[in-house]
Design a protein around this motif. Structure first.
Motif, PDB file in Angstrom:
ATOM      1  N   LYS A 176     -11.143  -0.239 -14.129  1.00 47.62           N
ATOM      2  CA  LYS A 176      -9.730  -0.410 -13.773  1.00 47.62           C
ATOM      3  C   LYS A 176      -8.811   0.335 -14.736  1.00 47.62           C
ATOM      4  O   LYS A 176      -7.834   0.971 -14.314  1.00 47.62           O
ATOM      5  CB  LYS A 176      -9.372  -1.900 -13.745  1.00 47.62           C
ATOM      6  CG  LYS A 176      -9.983  -2.640 -12.569  1.00 47.62           C
ATOM      7  CD  LYS A 176      -9.791  -4.143 -12.686  1.00 47.62           C
ATOM      8  CE  LYS A 176     -10.351  -4.874 -11.471  1.00 47.62           C
ATOM      9  NZ  LYS A 176     -10.306  -6.331 -11.616  1.00 47.62           N
ATOM     10  N   GLU A 193      -3.052  -1.109  -5.627  1.00 49.20           N
ATOM     11  CA  GLU A 193      -2.842  -2.403  -6.279  1.00 49.20           C
ATOM     12  C   GLU A 193      -2.425  -3.410  -5.219  1.00 49.20           C
ATOM     13  O   GLU A 193      -1.749  -3.058  -4.249  1.00 49.20           O
ATOM     14  CB  GLU A 193      -1.769  -2.307  -7.368  1.00 49.20           C
ATOM     15  CG  GLU A 193      -2.195  -1.470  -8.560  1.00 49.20           C
ATOM     16  CD  GLU A 193      -1.122  -1.409  -9.639  1.00 49.20           C
ATOM     17  OE1 GLU A 193       0.064  -1.551  -9.311  1.00 49.20           O
ATOM     18  OE2 GLU A 193      -1.487  -1.212 -10.807  1.00 49.20           O
ATOM     19  N   THR A 234      -2.700 -17.107  -8.438  1.00 53.27           N
ATOM     20  CA  THR A 234      -3.182 -16.905  -9.802  1.00 53.27           C
ATOM     21  C   THR A 234      -3.583 -18.229 -10.440  1.00 53.27           C
ATOM     22  O   THR A 234      -4.639 -18.330 -11.075  1.00 53.27           O
ATOM     23  CB  THR A 234      -2.099 -16.222 -10.661  1.00 53.27           C
ATOM     24  OG1 THR A 234      -1.774 -14.953 -10.081  1.00 53.27           O
ATOM     25  CG2 THR A 234      -2.593 -15.996 -12.078  1.00 53.27           C
ATOM     26  N   ASN A 237     -10.798 -10.368 -11.911  1.00 58.46           N
ATOM     27  CA  ASN A 237      -9.545 -10.276 -11.156  1.00 58.46           C
ATOM     28  C   ASN A 237      -8.439 -11.135 -11.765  1.00 58.46           C
ATOM     29  O   ASN A 237      -7.256 -10.811 -11.647  1.00 58.46           O
ATOM     30  CB  ASN A 237      -9.781 -10.660  -9.695  1.00 58.46           C
ATOM     31  CG  ASN A 237     -10.451  -9.549  -8.903  1.00 58.46           C
ATOM     32  OD1 ASN A 237     -10.322  -8.368  -9.233  1.00 58.46           O
ATOM     33  ND2 ASN A 237     -11.187  -9.916  -7.866  1.00 58.46           N
ATOM     34  N   ASP A 261      -6.455  -9.159 -14.377  1.00 58.64           N
ATOM     35  CA  ASP A 261      -5.400  -8.341 -13.758  1.00 58.64           C
ATOM     36  C   ASP A 261      -4.167  -9.187 -13.457  1.00 58.64           C
ATOM     37  O   ASP A 261      -3.042  -8.837 -13.810  1.00 58.64           O
ATOM     38  CB  ASP A 261      -5.891  -7.729 -12.444  1.00 58.64           C
ATOM     39  CG  ASP A 261      -7.091  -6.817 -12.605  1.00 58.64           C
ATOM     40  OD1 ASP A 261      -7.876  -7.030 -13.534  1.00 58.64           O
ATOM     41  OD2 ASP A 261      -7.244  -5.903 -11.789  1.00 58.64           O
ATOM     42  N   SER A 262      -4.410 -10.304 -12.757  1.00 60.63           N
ATOM     43  CA  SER A 262      -3.299 -11.140 -12.294  1.00 60.63           C
ATOM     44  C   SER A 262      -2.494 -11.731 -13.439  1.00 60.63           C
ATOM     45  O   SER A 262      -1.267 -11.824 -13.363  1.00 60.63           O
ATOM     46  CB  SER A 262      -3.843 -12.273 -11.408  1.00 60.63           C
ATOM     47  OG  SER A 262      -4.486 -11.772 -10.271  1.00 60.63           O
ATOM     48  N   GLN A 268      -0.724  -7.342 -10.739  1.00 64.40           N
ATOM     49  CA  GLN A 268      -1.394  -6.921  -9.518  1.00 64.40           C
ATOM     50  C   GLN A 268      -2.842  -6.539  -9.803  1.00 64.40           C
ATOM     51  O   GLN A 268      -3.159  -6.019 -10.863  1.00 64.40           O
ATOM     52  CB  GLN A 268      -0.650  -5.747  -8.887  1.00 64.40           C
ATOM     53  CG  GLN A 268       0.752  -6.099  -8.418  1.00 64.40           C
ATOM     54  CD  GLN A 268       1.431  -4.937  -7.725  1.00 64.40           C
ATOM     55  OE1 GLN A 268       1.354  -3.800  -8.176  1.00 64.40           O
ATOM     56  NE2 GLN A 268       2.097  -5.219  -6.612  1.00 64.40           N
ATOM     57  N   VAL A 269      -3.691  -6.807  -8.835  1.00 63.43           N
ATOM     58  CA  VAL A 269      -5.113  -6.505  -8.966  1.00 63.43           C
ATOM     59  C   VAL A 269      -5.352  -5.041  -8.597  1.00 63.43           C
ATOM     60  O   VAL A 269      -4.858  -4.559  -7.582  1.00 63.43           O
ATOM     61  CB  VAL A 269      -5.952  -7.428  -8.059  1.00 63.43           C
ATOM     62  CG1 VAL A 269      -7.432  -7.051  -8.126  1.00 63.43           C
ATOM     63  CG2 VAL A 269      -5.754  -8.883  -8.463  1.00 63.43           C
ATOM     64  N   ASP A 300      -7.604  -2.094  -7.254  1.00 63.33           N
ATOM     65  CA  ASP A 300      -8.750  -1.812  -6.390  1.00 63.33           C
ATOM     66  C   ASP A 300      -8.951  -0.301  -6.314  1.00 63.33           C
ATOM     67  O   ASP A 300      -8.003   0.471  -6.487  1.00 63.33           O
ATOM     68  CB  ASP A 300      -8.517  -2.363  -4.980  1.00 63.33           C
ATOM     69  CG  ASP A 300      -8.489  -3.882  -4.951  1.00 63.33           C
ATOM     70  OD1 ASP A 300      -9.171  -4.501  -5.774  1.00 63.33           O
ATOM     71  OD2 ASP A 300      -7.771  -4.444  -4.107  1.00 63.33           O
TER      72      ASP A 300
END
Length: 201
Positions: free
Chosen positions: A23, A49, A69, A109, A112-113, A129-130, A132
């Motif tokens: 990431k 994202e 979250t 994840n 990220d959050s 935001q996650v 991807d």
């Protein structure tokens, strides 16, 4: 930490590190929505994202994002507790490792959050935001006109863009579903033992 705990938690840690390394690389080296193809049009890296769940699914708005979250944090605590329980009760090693994969994916994840918005300066804590990046549109076509709801519309398989954490969760869940007979044999034997004793008596 006892030896039985070492392998699953080391595996989970390793997966989280790989997920985060990918990431960070994607954020630093790719432009959003600009693909890097490695299987022609059927496999590529594409940086996106999202505010939501695995494979880009979302809950709407800031409150939806916050709720998701917080739910993730509670879920990770529950999965971690469950993993410890499985190890203590000496469940099947395969089951333990698959739960470790799910735990690792969820943690990946959550990072990220919870933190990305603050680290990269675009959102407050818990509102990140996650990231991807894996996209495999293996084939496409159109639903036949008679098909319910989507008749005549284009479809792409596989449409969702996902990350390494999503993949870890998916592998863990799928393997547990396909191996229930082996993975939960420990529990089934315990439940059947009182009946067997009654038969013997």
């Amino acid at each position: 930490m006892k030896a039985a705990y070492t392998k699953p938690f080391l595996t989970a840690t390793f997966i989280v590190l790989i997920d985060q390394a990918i990431k960070v690389w994607v954020r630093q080296n790719m432009t959003k929505h600009e693909p890097i193809k490695f299987m022609g049009n059927h496999g590529m890296l594409q940086y996106v994202e999202n505010n939501g769940m695995a494979f880009g699914m979302e809950l709407g708005g800031e409150w939806g994002k916050l709720a998701l979250t917080l739910f993730r944090i509670v879920a990770v605590a529950g999965i971690g507790y469950g993993l410890v329980h499985l190890i203590k009760q000496k469940y099947h090693r395969g089951l333990i490792m698959m739960v470790a994969l799910i735990l690792a994916g969820a943690v990946g994840n959550i990072i990220d959050s919870v933190f990305y918005g603050v680290i990269y300066g675009y959102a407050p804590l818990l509102q990140g935001q996650v990231v991807d990046m894996f996209y495999f549109p293996l084939f496409s076509g159109h639903f036949p006109a008679w098909f319910p709801v989507w008749g005549g519309e284009e479809f792409i398989f596989f449409r969702p863009i996902f990350n390494f954490a999503d993949a870890a969760i998916s592998v863990g869940v799928i393997m547990i579903l396909f191996n229930q007979g082996r993975y939960f044999k420990h529990e089934q034997e315990e439940e059947s033992s009182p009946n067997s004793e009654m038969v013997e008596d």
